[in-house]
Design an enzyme around this catalytic site. Sequence first.
Site, PDB file in Angstrom:
ATOM      1  N   VAL A  14      51.342  68.974  73.719  1.00  0.00           N
ATOM      2  CA  VAL A  14      50.069  68.775  73.095  1.00  0.00           C
ATOM      3  C   VAL A  14      49.814  70.059  72.313  1.00  0.00           C
ATOM      4  O   VAL A  14      49.467  70.035  71.033  1.00  0.00           O
ATOM      5  CB  VAL A  14      48.790  68.349  73.931  1.00  0.00           C
ATOM      6  CG1 VAL A  14      47.561  68.531  73.104  1.00  0.00           C
ATOM      7  CG2 VAL A  14      48.944  67.017  74.463  1.00  0.00           C
ATOM      8  N   GLN A  82      50.374  66.484  88.238  1.00  0.00           N
ATOM      9  CA  GLN A  82      50.284  65.861  89.574  1.00  0.00           C
ATOM     10  C   GLN A  82      51.248  66.897  90.295  1.00  0.00           C
ATOM     11  O   GLN A  82      52.274  66.969  90.111  1.00  0.00           O
ATOM     12  CB  GLN A  82      50.622  64.469  89.680  1.00  0.00           C
ATOM     13  CG  GLN A  82      49.590  63.448  89.388  1.00  0.00           C
ATOM     14  CD  GLN A  82      49.952  62.147  89.435  1.00  0.00           C
ATOM     15  OE1 GLN A  82      50.856  61.504  88.441  1.00  0.00           O
ATOM     16  NE2 GLN A  82      49.213  61.345  90.624  1.00  0.00           N
ATOM     17  N   ARG A  89      43.620  61.148  91.548  1.00  0.00           N
ATOM     18  CA  ARG A  89      42.910  61.561  90.323  1.00  0.00           C
ATOM     19  C   ARG A  89      41.943  62.512  90.533  1.00  0.00           C
ATOM     20  O   ARG A  89      41.657  63.687  90.121  1.00  0.00           O
ATOM     21  CB  ARG A  89      42.306  60.411  89.422  1.00  0.00           C
ATOM     22  CG  ARG A  89      41.799  60.746  88.354  1.00  0.00           C
ATOM     23  CD  ARG A  89      41.358  59.527  87.545  1.00  0.00           C
ATOM     24  NE  ARG A  89      40.696  59.735  86.204  1.00  0.00           N
ATOM     25  CZ  ARG A  89      39.418  60.165  86.149  1.00  0.00           C
ATOM     26  NH1 ARG A  89      38.606  60.360  87.004  1.00  0.00           N
ATOM     27  NH2 ARG A  89      39.134  60.266  84.815  1.00  0.00           N
ATOM     28  N   ASN A 121      42.999  66.684  79.377  1.00  0.00           N
ATOM     29  CA  ASN A 121      42.390  65.529  80.065  1.00  0.00           C
ATOM     30  C   ASN A 121      41.992  65.641  81.484  1.00  0.00           C
ATOM     31  O   ASN A 121      42.776  66.286  82.093  1.00  0.00           O
ATOM     32  CB  ASN A 121      43.317  63.994  79.692  1.00  0.00           C
ATOM     33  CG  ASN A 121      43.156  63.502  78.333  1.00  0.00           C
ATOM     34  OD1 ASN A 121      42.009  63.622  77.802  1.00  0.00           O
ATOM     35  ND2 ASN A 121      44.187  63.308  77.825  1.00  0.00           N
ATOM     36  N   VAL A 123      39.221  64.594  79.090  1.00  0.00           N
ATOM     37  CA  VAL A 123      38.529  65.534  78.119  1.00  0.00           C
ATOM     38  C   VAL A 123      36.872  65.350  78.370  1.00  0.00           C
ATOM     39  O   VAL A 123      36.333  66.395  78.110  1.00  0.00           O
ATOM     40  CB  VAL A 123      39.150  65.103  76.553  1.00  0.00           C
ATOM     41  CG1 VAL A 123      38.454  63.709  76.215  1.00  0.00           C
ATOM     42  CG2 VAL A 123      38.373  66.194  75.593  1.00  0.00           C
ATOM     43  N   ARG A 152      43.949  55.355  66.067  1.00  0.00           N
ATOM     44  CA  ARG A 152      44.717  54.315  66.497  1.00  0.00           C
ATOM     45  C   ARG A 152      43.976  52.913  66.218  1.00  0.00           C
ATOM     46  O   ARG A 152      44.533  51.978  65.348  1.00  0.00           O
ATOM     47  CB  ARG A 152      44.698  54.306  68.178  1.00  0.00           C
ATOM     48  CG  ARG A 152      45.679  55.306  68.633  1.00  0.00           C
ATOM     49  CD  ARG A 152      45.560  55.575  69.927  1.00  0.00           C
ATOM     50  NE  ARG A 152      46.611  56.715  70.396  1.00  0.00           N
ATOM     51  CZ  ARG A 152      46.535  56.994  71.810  1.00  0.00           C
ATOM     52  NH1 ARG A 152      45.344  56.724  72.486  1.00  0.00           N
ATOM     53  NH2 ARG A 152      47.184  58.110  72.134  1.00  0.00           N
ATOM     54  N   ARG A 154      41.785  52.425  63.863  1.00  0.00           N
ATOM     55  CA  ARG A 154      41.745  51.928  62.190  1.00  0.00           C
ATOM     56  C   ARG A 154      43.243  51.940  61.595  1.00  0.00           C
ATOM     57  O   ARG A 154      43.405  50.983  60.681  1.00  0.00           O
ATOM     58  CB  ARG A 154      41.267  53.514  61.457  1.00  0.00           C
ATOM     59  CG  ARG A 154      39.733  53.470  61.925  1.00  0.00           C
ATOM     60  CD  ARG A 154      39.199  54.858  61.072  1.00  0.00           C
ATOM     61  NE  ARG A 154      37.911  54.969  61.377  1.00  0.00           N
ATOM     62  CZ  ARG A 154      36.847  55.881  60.847  1.00  0.00           C
ATOM     63  NH1 ARG A 154      37.569  56.922  60.001  1.00  0.00           N
ATOM     64  NH2 ARG A 154      35.642  56.065  61.113  1.00  0.00           N
ATOM     65  N   HIS A 176      36.655  58.513  76.431  1.00  0.00           N
ATOM     66  CA  HIS A 176      38.132  58.612  75.952  1.00  0.00           C
ATOM     67  C   HIS A 176      38.901  58.192  77.240  1.00  0.00           C
ATOM     68  O   HIS A 176      39.400  58.944  78.109  1.00  0.00           O
ATOM     69  CB  HIS A 176      38.510  60.102  75.791  1.00  0.00           C
ATOM     70  CG  HIS A 176      40.154  60.139  75.242  1.00  0.00           C
ATOM     71  ND1 HIS A 176      40.732  59.348  74.434  1.00  0.00           N
ATOM     72  CD2 HIS A 176      41.063  60.857  76.115  1.00  0.00           C
ATOM     73  CE1 HIS A 176      42.122  59.629  74.274  1.00  0.00           C
ATOM     74  NE2 HIS A 176      42.264  60.587  75.341  1.00  0.00           N
ATOM     75  N   THR A 230      52.186  61.971  75.037  1.00  0.00           N
ATOM     76  CA  THR A 230      51.643  61.925  73.884  1.00  0.00           C
ATOM     77  C   THR A 230      51.223  63.118  73.352  1.00  0.00           C
ATOM     78  O   THR A 230      51.154  63.962  73.936  1.00  0.00           O
ATOM     79  CB  THR A 230      50.176  60.994  73.847  1.00  0.00           C
ATOM     80  OG1 THR A 230      49.296  61.906  74.539  1.00  0.00           O
ATOM     81  CG2 THR A 230      50.413  59.497  74.607  1.00  0.00           C
TER      82      THR A 230
END
Length: 312
Positions: A14, A82, A89, A121, A123, A152, A154, A176, A230
């Site tokens: 990212v 992790q 989590r 994240n 976030v 995404r 739109r 998010h 991503t």
Amino acid sequence: MNTNKIGIIGTGFVGMAAAYSLFQQKLANQIVLVDKNQDRAHGEALDLMHGQPLVGRCEVTAGDFASLEGAGIIVICAGVSQSSPDESRLHLLQRNIKVFETIARELDQHAPQAMLLIASNPVDILTHAMQSLSHRPNNLVIGTGTLLDTSRFRTLLANYYDVSPQSIHAYILGEHGDSEVPVWSSATIAGLGIKGNTINGREYDPEALAGIVTRVRKAAYEIIANKGYTNWAIGLVIAFIIRMVLNNQRSVLPVTVRLNGEYGISDICLSLPTVIGSDGVESIIAPKLDEEELAGIRHSANTLKDSMDQLV
């Protein structure tokens, strides 16, 4: 503070997608990459800066927190992954909060006036954490929020109605994450509400549109299942937000901000349409929601509050 100097903390997928987008769009004269793996950051800086003759002059360097002195905007993409497949989590989040404690302390020392853009994240929770940990005002700490989800949304709506995504006016708000909320009540194309209307030959089909929302919610899972992570779209999101700040566009974007009574919610960070300019968050716009959407936003807030309460 140099608005032409941008820092990026974390040179993973990212962070480097953001650096590449900033570099290619000529949004900075200086980009400083900071990572605990200094060799990687140095290699990434060299690799990127060699493209200057093809794009334009931009100094790309690797450095430490002290190298961020004077930066106008700092993007935070850092975080731990992790430690084992069975790590909870909550435990992972607690370890990321520890990372943010260090980052906040260093940035308050070396770049106290910079705007911080959080991309790590979860976030919403990490934006709230950074606002609490840093001494800078909350308007200078923003999360990328649901701008990616909205993009995404739109995109898929544009494909369905066979129009440009830039002609779609629709938001995903809230968390998010899985509790995000599609706002159909104000979704339009050319001023015509999507809900209940035939547009460009497409009749209103609630089942098909619900399927689009499902695809938006599952998009990250699908991408990760296929490529492992991503990065490209969120890199573009980061660059887009930064362009709005640098040009003082006062654009309305669904980004993570701390609510102060909107919809009866306070002290929770989630995404609402927000005016973004050179001072970061200018104001929050709370659109009129129908009952289902309002319930969804409040559910998002409760979901995030439950996670934060477990951290105490």
